[in-house]
Structure formats: structure tokens, C-alpha cells
Write a protein that holds these residues in place. Sequence first.
Motif, PDB file in Angstrom:
ATOM      1  N   ILE A 254      29.190  50.526 -12.278  1.00  0.00           N
ATOM      2  CA  ILE A 254      28.495  50.132 -11.193  1.00  0.00           C
ATOM      3  C   ILE A 254      29.160  50.487  -9.891  1.00  0.00           C
ATOM      4  O   ILE A 254      28.720  51.507  -8.843  1.00  0.00           O
ATOM      5  N   THR A 255      30.712  49.947  -9.680  1.00  0.00           N
ATOM      6  CA  THR A 255      31.139  50.016  -8.397  1.00  0.00           C
ATOM      7  C   THR A 255      31.572  51.623  -8.343  1.00  0.00           C
ATOM      8  O   THR A 255      31.781  52.122  -7.162  1.00  0.00           O
ATOM      9  N   GLY A 256      32.144  52.185  -9.306  1.00  0.00           N
ATOM     10  CA  GLY A 256      32.711  53.614  -9.088  1.00  0.00           C
ATOM     11  C   GLY A 256      31.832  54.549  -8.561  1.00  0.00           C
ATOM     12  O   GLY A 256      31.981  54.890  -7.468  1.00  0.00           O
ATOM     13  N   PRO A 257      30.609  55.084  -9.348  1.00  0.00           N
ATOM     14  CA  PRO A 257      29.721  56.011  -8.778  1.00  0.00           C
ATOM     15  C   PRO A 257      28.945  55.469  -7.316  1.00  0.00           C
ATOM     16  O   PRO A 257      28.920  56.274  -6.478  1.00  0.00           O
ATOM     17  N   VAL A 258      28.789  54.204  -7.172  1.00  0.00           N
ATOM     18  CA  VAL A 258      27.806  53.919  -5.910  1.00  0.00           C
ATOM     19  C   VAL A 258      28.726  53.892  -4.946  1.00  0.00           C
ATOM     20  O   VAL A 258      28.196  54.361  -3.806  1.00  0.00           O
ATOM     21  N   SER A 259      29.974  53.293  -4.942  1.00  0.00           N
ATOM     22  CA  SER A 259      30.846  53.411  -3.747  1.00  0.00           C
ATOM     23  C   SER A 259      31.292  54.788  -3.415  1.00  0.00           C
ATOM     24  O   SER A 259      31.204  55.029  -2.151  1.00  0.00           O
ATOM     25  N   TYR A 260      31.342  55.706  -4.448  1.00  0.00           N
ATOM     26  CA  TYR A 260      31.631  57.262  -4.238  1.00  0.00           C
ATOM     27  C   TYR A 260      30.515  57.695  -3.545  1.00  0.00           C
ATOM     28  O   TYR A 260      30.816  58.478  -2.434  1.00  0.00           O
TER      29      TYR A 260
ATOM     30  N   SER B  94      38.437  56.840   0.139  1.00  0.00           N
ATOM     31  CA  SER B  94      37.219  57.984  -0.043  1.00  0.00           C
ATOM     32  C   SER B  94      36.649  58.192   1.010  1.00  0.00           C
ATOM     33  O   SER B  94      36.531  59.524   1.430  1.00  0.00           O
ATOM     34  N   PHE B  95      36.159  57.349   2.108  1.00  0.00           N
ATOM     35  CA  PHE B  95      35.660  57.613   3.233  1.00  0.00           C
ATOM     36  C   PHE B  95      36.419  58.118   4.227  1.00  0.00           C
ATOM     37  O   PHE B  95      35.839  59.258   4.856  1.00  0.00           O
TER      38      PHE B  95
ATOM     39  N   PHE C 109      39.268  64.497  -4.895  1.00  0.00           N
ATOM     40  CA  PHE C 109      40.345  63.269  -4.659  1.00  0.00           C
ATOM     41  C   PHE C 109      39.735  61.944  -4.375  1.00  0.00           C
ATOM     42  O   PHE C 109      39.926  61.035  -5.066  1.00  0.00           O
ATOM     43  N   GLY C 110      38.328  61.916  -3.676  1.00  0.00           N
ATOM     44  CA  GLY C 110      37.554  60.903  -3.885  1.00  0.00           C
ATOM     45  C   GLY C 110      37.161  60.292  -5.262  1.00  0.00           C
ATOM     46  O   GLY C 110      37.268  58.849  -5.305  1.00  0.00           O
ATOM     47  N   ALA C 111      36.852  61.260  -6.063  1.00  0.00           N
ATOM     48  CA  ALA C 111      36.229  60.899  -7.405  1.00  0.00           C
ATOM     49  C   ALA C 111      37.339  60.077  -8.116  1.00  0.00           C
ATOM     50  O   ALA C 111      37.309  59.012  -8.916  1.00  0.00           O
ATOM     51  N   VAL C 112      38.844  60.759  -8.013  1.00  0.00           N
ATOM     52  CA  VAL C 112      39.814  60.081  -8.612  1.00  0.00           C
ATOM     53  C   VAL C 112      40.269  58.775  -8.063  1.00  0.00           C
ATOM     54  O   VAL C 112      40.521  57.995  -8.858  1.00  0.00           O
TER      55      VAL C 112
ATOM     56  N   ILE D 256      37.341  56.171  -9.152  1.00  0.00           N
ATOM     57  CA  ILE D 256      37.308  55.842 -10.644  1.00  0.00           C
ATOM     58  C   ILE D 256      38.516  54.916 -11.103  1.00  0.00           C
ATOM     59  O   ILE D 256      38.414  53.849 -11.719  1.00  0.00           O
ATOM     60  N   SER D 257      39.684  55.307 -10.527  1.00  0.00           N
ATOM     61  CA  SER D 257      40.877  54.817 -10.832  1.00  0.00           C
ATOM     62  C   SER D 257      40.899  53.178 -10.197  1.00  0.00           C
ATOM     63  O   SER D 257      41.280  52.234 -10.706  1.00  0.00           O
TER      64      SER D 257
END
Length: 268
Positions: free
Chosen positions: A73-79, A168-169, A213-216, A219-220
Motif C-alpha cells: 500500500i504505502t510503497g506504490p501510493v507514496s511513490y 522522493s518528492f 532513485f525514488g522507486a528504490v 520500496i526500501s
Amino acid sequence: HEHKAKYLMLTPFTIIFLIFTVFPVLASVVLSLTSFNMVEWPELVFFKNYVDLFLHDEVFLIALKNTLIFAIITGPVSYILAFVFAWVINELPRRLRVLMTVVFYAPSVSGNVYFVWKYLFSGDSYGFINGMLMNLGIISEPILWLTDPAYNLGVIIIIQLWLSLGVSFLAFIAGFQSIDRSQCEAGAIDGIGNRFQELWHILIPNMKSMLLFGAVMQISGAFAVGTITQELSGGYMSVQYSTLTIVNHMTDYGTVRYEMGYASAIAV
């Protein structure tokens, strides 16, 4: 000899990376095959810790489930949210853009802000959310937001989404700012008629490294959730382990029980 200066400049980072990243990871793998209480010499038990982890440790399976829910939930949504907010804010006038960048990045540098959320979601009638809902007549008695298994995981996911926007932002804002605006002007001449077409055909292709970079980072960060659950709902002390994550479970065995071999297996 041709690249001697380059290797010399890389040496400080390489040494730090080896000492604080590579060696600890390798040590965790080795220790996960042992029984180690930090007092006696490690006793080799091979894969016993892993067998116990997946076949006998029901709490670990709960922690694994909760962590996957957090990550999915938090990984893709926050990305996605970080990218959308960065895109929208990048279109603002300069001074307003700087102000909004600071506002959105603040959660990443604000330190321990959990006491604010504890006040907002306090389980008594003095909590802000409970007080507001009771005044509006939506609920008749306080809800135990952070202790009731029916609510606490969802509440913490919402809070984690707010906390996870920062890095990421900021990377996306930097990416947008680094794009040569003449490309957008050329695109307008070639037929790009709106902001969405500009985003898809010009901005995103120019931001591949920032997007990676944002994806890494997202996800981490999503899989490393632990501090927030410990602070707000007790982590491994939560009711029915409702907010327990892998990090909480590892911390319990590593720093409370001092079963470092088993904790290393959880870490691996």
C-alpha cells in the motif's frame, strides 16, 4: 595508472561502504546460521533458525503479513503521490514553489513527530479525532484508534504515507528543475497541446534516473517500517500483534532477548 586519481577519490566511500554495509550484511548471513546470545561463542546450527522461522514462529508470519500490507500500500501510493505533488508544485511561481517544497519535505526532517499523531488519534474523548467525531454526532463513544486491531493498522498506514513523501518528492522536484525548458517549447511547436502530453512525452523520459532513485527509496522504506509502529501502537506489544512488522520482530529478538542468531535470520 590512467585511472589512479579516480580510484583514489572513490576510496573513502568504498571503505565506508564496505565497513558499514557489505560487512554487516555478510556478518548477518553468517550469524543467521548460528545460535548466538552475544555472551558465548556462536554455535553453528545451520538452517535451524530458518526452519523455526517459517514453520514454528507464528508471530513472524503475522509480522510478514503486516509488512507486506504496509509495503504493497504505502510503497506504490507514496511513490505516485510524491511524483504528482512534485509535478503540480513545480508548475507554481518560484516563491510559492519554494514554500510548498519546504512544507512537503518537512516530515522527513522533523524528527520525532509521533506525539502529534498520538494526540490526534488518542483513544479517549480528549483526542482531536474522537472529539471532532463526537461533536459532529458521528460516534457516541471514543474509538481506540491506535490499540484496536480493527483500526490501528489503517491509521498507521495513513500516517506512514504522510511521513514517506519527503525524499522522493525532493528528488522529483530536483528532476523537474533540471529539465531544459527549451524541450517543452520545442514540443509545443511539434504539436504537444497540454500539460499531460508534455508530462508523458518530455518530462518523464528526462527523469528516468530520478524515477529509479525514488522507486528504490520508496520500496526500501516501505519494507523497513518499524519505528512508527513501535512508537504509536507498541510494535511487538500491540494487541494481537496487529501492527507488528519484521523490523519490530527482529528488534525484539535482537535487543530484548539477545538471540542474535535468530534475529539475524529475520534480518536476512
